[in-house]
Design an enzyme around this catalytic site. Structure first.
Site, PDB file in Angstrom:
ATOM      1  N   SER A 231      36.620  44.510  40.478  1.00  0.00           N
ATOM      2  CA  SER A 231      36.557  45.635  39.535  1.00  0.00           C
ATOM      3  C   SER A 231      35.269  46.436  39.706  1.00  0.00           C
ATOM      4  O   SER A 231      34.324  45.985  40.368  1.00  0.00           O
ATOM      5  CB  SER A 231      36.632  45.119  38.101  1.00  0.00           C
ATOM      6  OG  SER A 231      37.735  44.259  37.961  1.00  0.00           O
TER       7      SER A 231
HETATM    8  C1  LIG Z   1      41.386  43.473  38.838  1.00  0.00           C
HETATM    9  S1  LIG Z   1      41.799  41.929  39.529  1.00  0.00           S
HETATM   10  C2  LIG Z   1      40.598  40.854  38.801  1.00  0.00           C
HETATM   11  C3  LIG Z   1      39.183  41.097  39.265  1.00  0.00           C
HETATM   12  C4  LIG Z   1      38.382  39.840  39.333  1.00  0.00           C
HETATM   13  N1  LIG Z   1      38.002  39.325  38.038  1.00  0.00           N
HETATM   14  C5  LIG Z   1      37.220  39.932  40.273  1.00  0.00           C
HETATM   15  O1  LIG Z   1      36.077  39.660  39.875  1.00  0.00           O
HETATM   16  O2  LIG Z   1      37.435  40.228  41.442  1.00  0.00           O
HETATM   17  C6  LIG Z   1      43.240  41.461  38.598  1.00  0.00           C
HETATM   18  C7  LIG Z   1      43.807  40.108  38.974  1.00  0.00           C
HETATM   19  O3  LIG Z   1      44.685  39.710  37.921  1.00  0.00           O
HETATM   20  C8  LIG Z   1      45.693  38.917  38.487  1.00  0.00           C
HETATM   21  N2  LIG Z   1      46.836  38.823  37.552  1.00  0.00           N
HETATM   22  C9  LIG Z   1      47.828  39.727  37.323  1.00  0.00           C
HETATM   23  N3  LIG Z   1      48.676  39.278  36.381  1.00  0.00           N
HETATM   24  C10 LIG Z   1      48.216  38.057  36.010  1.00  0.00           C
HETATM   25  C11 LIG Z   1      48.673  37.084  35.091  1.00  0.00           C
HETATM   26  N4  LIG Z   1      49.771  37.280  34.358  1.00  0.00           N
HETATM   27  N5  LIG Z   1      47.975  35.939  34.975  1.00  0.00           N
HETATM   28  C12 LIG Z   1      46.848  35.723  35.723  1.00  0.00           C
HETATM   29  N6  LIG Z   1      46.374  36.613  36.623  1.00  0.00           N
HETATM   30  C13 LIG Z   1      47.043  37.764  36.758  1.00  0.00           C
HETATM   31  C14 LIG Z   1      46.016  39.615  39.791  1.00  0.00           C
HETATM   32  O4  LIG Z   1      46.631  38.708  40.689  1.00  0.00           O
HETATM   33  C15 LIG Z   1      44.643  40.100  40.238  1.00  0.00           C
HETATM   34  O5  LIG Z   1      44.081  39.226  41.177  1.00  0.00           O
END
Ligand SMILES: C[S@@+](CC[C@H](N)C(=O)[O-])C[C@H]1O[C@@H](n2cnc3c(N)ncnc32)[C@H](O)[C@@H]1O
Length: 361
Positions: free
Chosen positions: A79
């Site tokens: 992010s």
């Molecule tokens: C914007 S990224 C997160 C950024 C992360 N915290 C970082 O520091 O790189 C969003 C993540 O949420 C995950 N995601 C989407 N839906 C989800 C769910 N229902 N439960 C858990 N993870 C989920 C995606 O696979 C993705 O890797």
């Protein structure tokens, strides 16, 4: 701290103001490049990989780095650092806190949390993303992060002191709220087609209340976390074309993008038709009140003008002007001024706590 990371912290602070010293230390110490070792999509659409000219400069800039695409759409990323900084500041982590992160992504945010002294559990729904994060955490020497693969809606273990959600959701999973004492959940919750980040407190049986921390452009979660519910706004649309000016500009000086987000937030409170609309004919994005077919309606622009089209154009224009009048007579409140009450949806399998009423503080 390397020069690159010192400049990185200064760039973040230009957006956020001075960071708490422990957080500035964390951004200065955790090697972001290790967490995007598989590369990321550059602004020009090409894939940047380690060693390419400019790779480290982009890694240490205040940019979101998209690390995985599916069908051309981002499904994982690191992010935007200033947004992470605002969310981590709001999370107010103290050494020893048990923190649950939903959306491991690259693992970079989990590493920052670990550097802040938290005992971190992080969940990601995509096994390959979690596996890469595991490798990156190991390479960066971060040992005390527990990674889980699964849907973040579900129970991830005993009570946590803090929960941080790094993916856009429709509401708060009851599993993130403690049975016994109010915890803090920092979470981007859908509102009028965007995901303002909320600070939510409460216990699993309620009451649950919150306030807005900042706007965000998080990608949306998979699974029950994005279920539609009784007060959902329509999904963002790109279908609004052939809109014409229905009301001229109100303000000689258009709202800044942050103040426009404040108006947008209020529009989402006062109209369940409000959502994010791409207006291809006008080359901008706006908050729009959609008609039932979703192909017409009224869009409010930052100068207070209203564009409208479709069979409901006159009614939607009136609704847009009512919103503008109401926002002005309330003293143009910022999104942070609203005290939010959340209610539990009646979904028998996957209930969520979603915002249902708002009062100006
Ligand atoms: C914007 S990224 C997160 C950024 C992360 N915290 C970082 O520091 O790189 C969003 C993540 O949420 C995950 N995601 C989407 N839906 C989800 C769910 N229902 N439960 C858990 N993870 C989920 C995606 O696979 C993705 O890797």
């Amino acid at each position: 701290m390397t020069d690159l990371r010192r400049r990185f912290v200064a760039e973040i602070e230009r957006e956020t103001g001075p960071l708490p010293p422990a957080l500035a230390d964390a951004f200065g110490a955790v090697p972001r490049e290790v967490f995007v070792g598989g590369g990321f999509q550059r602004r020009d659409g090409k894939w940047a990989t380690p060693g390419m000219p400019g790779f480290l400069q982009t890694v240490y800039s205040d940019n979101v780095l998209v690390t995985k695409l599916a069908d051309g759409l981002p499904v994982s990323s690191s992010s935007q650092p200033s947004l992470m900084a605002i969310m981590l500041t709001a999370l107010d982590v103290r050494p020893g806190d048990r923190v649950l992160e939903i959306g491991t992504g690259t693992g970079y945010n989990a590493a920052l949390l670990s550097r802040l002294g938290a005992s971190v559990t992080s969940v990601d729904v995509q096994p390959d993303v979690a596996a890469q994060a595991r490798d990156a955490l190991k390479l960066a020497g971060v040992q005390d992060v527990r990674l889980l693969v699964g849907d973040g809606y579900l129970d991830a273990g005993p009570d946590f002191d803090r929960v941080i959600v790094t993916v856009g959701v429709a509401g708060v999973s009851p599993h993130w709220l403690s049975q016994s004492r109010p915890g803090l959940v920092v979470v981007p919750v859908e509102h009028a087609g965007t995901h303002p980040v909320l600070a939510v407190t409460g216990t699993a049986d309620g009451p649950v209340t919150g306030s807005v921390i900042c706007p965000s452009g998080f990608m949306t979660a998979a699974g029950p976390l994005t279920a539609q519910h009784g007060t959902s706004h329509p999904a963002p649309t790109a279908a609004l074309t052939a809109l014409k000016e229905a009301t001229p500009p109100r303000w000689a000086e258009p709202l800044t993008s942050l103040r426009y987000r404040d108006l947008w937030y209020a529009a989402g409170i006062w109209s369940t038709r409000a959502t994010h609309a791409a207006l291809p004919d006008h080359q901008q994005n706006a908050v729009a009140l959609l008609d039932p077919a979703g192909t017409g309606g009224a869009a409010i622009l930052p100068d207070g003008s209203v564009l409208a089209g479709g069979p409901d154009a006159a009614d939607r224009t009136d609704e847009a002007n009512n919103i503008l009048d109401r926002w002005e007579s309330a003293g143009r409140p910022p999104m942070q001024a609203w005290q939010i009450t959340l209610s539990r949806t009646p979904d028998p399998r996957y209930p969520l706590w979603t915002p249902t009423s708002w009062q100006l503080r």
